[in-house]
Design an enzyme around this catalytic site. Sequence first.
Site, PDB file in Angstrom:
ATOM      1  N   GLY A  10       0.707  -1.337   0.077  1.00 57.02           N
ATOM      2  CA  GLY A  10       0.073   0.072   0.019  1.00 57.02           C
ATOM      3  C   GLY A  10       0.971   1.259   0.056  1.00 57.02           C
ATOM      4  O   GLY A  10       1.705   1.602   0.912  1.00 57.02           O
ATOM      5  N   GLY A  12      -0.121   4.498   0.014  1.00 50.85           N
ATOM      6  CA  GLY A  12      -0.824   5.533   0.325  1.00 50.85           C
ATOM      7  C   GLY A  12       0.122   6.561   1.555  1.00 50.85           C
ATOM      8  O   GLY A  12       1.039   6.403   1.412  1.00 50.85           O
ATOM      9  N   PHE A  13      -0.592   7.447   2.022  1.00 50.69           N
ATOM     10  CA  PHE A  13       0.092   8.029   3.021  1.00 50.69           C
ATOM     11  C   PHE A  13       0.923   7.589   3.886  1.00 50.69           C
ATOM     12  O   PHE A  13       2.148   7.805   4.180  1.00 50.69           O
ATOM     13  CB  PHE A  13      -0.773   9.069   3.785  1.00 50.69           C
ATOM     14  N   VAL A  78      -2.030  -8.040  -3.727  1.00 51.85           N
ATOM     15  CA  VAL A  78      -1.578  -8.994  -2.582  1.00 51.85           C
ATOM     16  C   VAL A  78      -2.957  -9.894  -2.530  1.00 51.85           C
ATOM     17  O   VAL A  78      -3.959  -9.208  -2.106  1.00 51.85           O
ATOM     18  CB  VAL A  78      -1.159  -8.315  -1.570  1.00 51.85           C
ATOM     19  N   GLU A 170     -18.092  18.291   1.525  1.00 49.12           N
ATOM     20  CA  GLU A 170     -17.240  18.758   0.332  1.00 49.12           C
ATOM     21  C   GLU A 170     -18.016  18.495  -0.885  1.00 49.12           C
ATOM     22  O   GLU A 170     -17.956  19.378  -1.880  1.00 49.12           O
ATOM     23  CB  GLU A 170     -15.800  18.345   0.361  1.00 49.12           C
ATOM     24  N   ASP A 299      -5.289   3.942   7.937  1.00 47.20           N
ATOM     25  CA  ASP A 299      -6.667   3.659   8.344  1.00 47.20           C
ATOM     26  C   ASP A 299      -6.926   2.251   8.536  1.00 47.20           C
ATOM     27  O   ASP A 299      -8.085   1.801   9.229  1.00 47.20           O
ATOM     28  CB  ASP A 299      -7.671   3.719   7.011  1.00 47.20           C
ATOM     29  N   ALA A 314      -5.521  11.881   6.673  1.00 50.82           N
ATOM     30  CA  ALA A 314      -4.063  11.765   6.222  1.00 50.82           C
ATOM     31  C   ALA A 314      -3.133  12.000   7.401  1.00 50.82           C
ATOM     32  O   ALA A 314      -2.071  11.357   7.279  1.00 50.82           O
ATOM     33  CB  ALA A 314      -4.035  12.688   5.031  1.00 50.82           C
TER      34      ALA A 314
END
Lengths: 426, 426
Positions: A10, A12-13, A78, A170, A299, A314
Amino acid sequence: MAPHRIVIVGGGFAGLWATRALSKAPVEILLIDRANHHLFQPLLYQVATAGLSSPDIAAPLRHILRGQKNVEVRLASVERIEPAARRVVLDDGNVVGYDTLLLSTGATHAYFGHDSWAPHAPGLKTLDDALLLRRRLLLAFEHAEAETDAEKRRAWLNFAIVGGGPTGVELAGTLAEIARHTLKREFRHIDPASARVRLIEAGPRILSSFPESLSAKAQKQLERLGVEVVTGSPVEAIDGQGYRSGGVFVPARTVVWAAGVAASPLARSLGVELDRAGRVRVAPDLSVPGHPEIFIAGDLAALTQDGKPVPGVAPAAKQMGKHVAQSIRDRLAGRAPRPFRYRDFGNLATIGRMAAVVDLHGLHFSGLIAWWFWLAAHVFFLIGFRNRLVVLLNWAVAYWSYQRAARIIIGHKDDTSADEKDTEAG
Amino acid sequence: MAPHRIVIVGGGFAGLWATRALSKAPVEILLIDRANHHLFQPLLYQVATAGLSSPDIAAPLRHILRGQKNVEVRLASVERIEPAARRVVLDDGNVVGYDTLLLSTGATHAYFGHDSWAPHAPGLKTLDDALLLRRRLLLAFEHAEAETDAEKRRAWLNFAIVGGGPTGVELAGTLAEIARHTLKREFRHIDPASARVRLIEAGPRILSSFPESLSAKAQKQLERLGVEVVTGSPVEAIDGQGYRSGGVFVPARTVVWAAGVAASPLARSLGVELDRAGRVRVAPDLSVPGHPEIFIAGDLAALTQDGKPVPGVAPAAKQMGKHVAQSIRDRLAGRAPRPFRYRDFGNLATIGRMAAVVDLHGLHFSGLIAWWFWLAAHVFFLIGFRNRLVVLLNWAVAYWSYQRAARIIIGHKDDTSADEKDTEAG
């Protein structure tokens, strides 16, 4: 002695920040992601509402990490982890062994047990999601324009966003702006401003993770934009024609899901305790209880601090990623592991073109100043000089003119394969 | 008396320029397109090679025409024309009547009777095409990186572009730059610079519509970039593994078709004479012989001038569109129709980052100056201030650093539905 091999799943952040924090460590890293890019998720709603295009908020992982000699990037999915054998199994059948594993695969949308709602109420977690949503939003107005039956036309002009957190807020605010400003004058049979945008929240107020005063301000700003905010109203059913809430069925051909996330299913193959959303209850140093060689960050991690859960945002993911890197370096050097401590700098949500709410713990502000702050923070944290410039440019244009930069529908309007792809991506 | 109703099918250069030129005429226009956007095709190869994103080269038709009161835009696909009844039939079953019809649906790729090659050698005519191509190009390097068998890896690193016209030349040059510069340092198991890019042309020279001296310069520039140019070599077969030419099979998992176009199939329902590529042989005023109320403009029109066919290029399409608008205005005012005369301002093709060839009829130049000229012309002709700025920005970044702005793969890497969509789009 073979170098210490770390597999990170992963990019991501959490995964990316862990990778970069290990650039000087005596390790070899394999970073696996099923997408070729790192995604700046906070601006995903902008791609979904045609304000930005996909490449503006994403950067190829290979490109970001090209200068880091101890990391290799692999585009792969994976399938499962085999903790006993210390290896991961990829979807192409290949296996990769590890000395240390970091699972940072994040979350996906969850429907509280109502998976049948998924095709009718797509969520917003990946670029695929954002492009599908953009397509549906733009096509809704096109369908309304061509529809001669008044009831059916009304259903195309009804939009519902389920979930009053920052993403829902948003999306709702931006959609209202599009209907009332961006599309003005562009249709001949409909008035796009007659579109109804409803934001539906099950709890007593939107932005429940913010102080009450800011929730109230945000609701006012949304209503000023033309959004109908409905609180205390859990959704009971969603089909392709609309949704039911409080016993009442509302026809709405476009329903967006921003209400719940669940952990990536990969955690199940670990064979350890998961919480109700499928996240892994980690030890204070972010390792998996009973498996000190496996870490979780982002997360996917369930962690409580001072009685409150660490949020799936984040900054928390980045901090966890860096902490895992530190834990790994400590271990290799024979030092004791340190517990992770989340530093909550505050919370931001944008409502529309020039309004936002910002909570910096004691310092609350809203309106135009908050919006500038929000803009600056997001642009600053975007990866890539070019991306920052483009986002700033698009914002400047939108600020002056309400115009949105990416109102392009790809593919034939009746092509449902693009829609189906969303449910496969799961 | 009911206003004169014009139906225009196709919002490309010809259809859009015709529409705008009729803004003051006493007519009502319905512009139908199966896409919601006008596409700047000359820069499509940039989207295909991840240098620009889709919205940078496209603008929504509704947005472009929002201020023109006598036009309505409809997102729909036309299934056939019924000239006797003076109406078009849409794919949703609706019919639209017209007083005057303009068919400007352009061209699509054609495989000289070998339609079985289509799935293996996609062409480049729409945004869908460009995104599919981008996906295949980026994934080819990813597959090569993960492939352990040396022969299979070689096949992933072999690229072939069929057709030595401007599109093929632009694709080949850009692909070579990507392999040699952009992706440098980003892979661990392959050297992207070892990719072989072949440009295959059946005729004796590439850029056959340019003067010989410029063809030769372009070939030199391509070879300096690392492209292998093969002329006098028609392709005999293409399957998923490679292509055969001159009796020799070359393994190449990525083959791009830039060699032939055919007219949009819609022309067949007119029931009039078509040329070998399916284009309509028009009268000098661009109307269809026997059907003065039907006009053809753009790539769909077959017209000879001074013994040479009018080329299927953007400036010709625009001029034809404007001429059709003039013809319609002349008719309504009772004036005699004038014949169309194509004004050929010249020809441009870009080779790579800083090289191009420009032919302005007697004035030929190449190299860096040509590239600046090419850049200025394309940016100038792009629609939309924002788009011009973004394209300039991306070019500035690419000029300094070889970086490409849009290297994002959407969707799962093994998802073939994205690939199949190309053949359905046909």
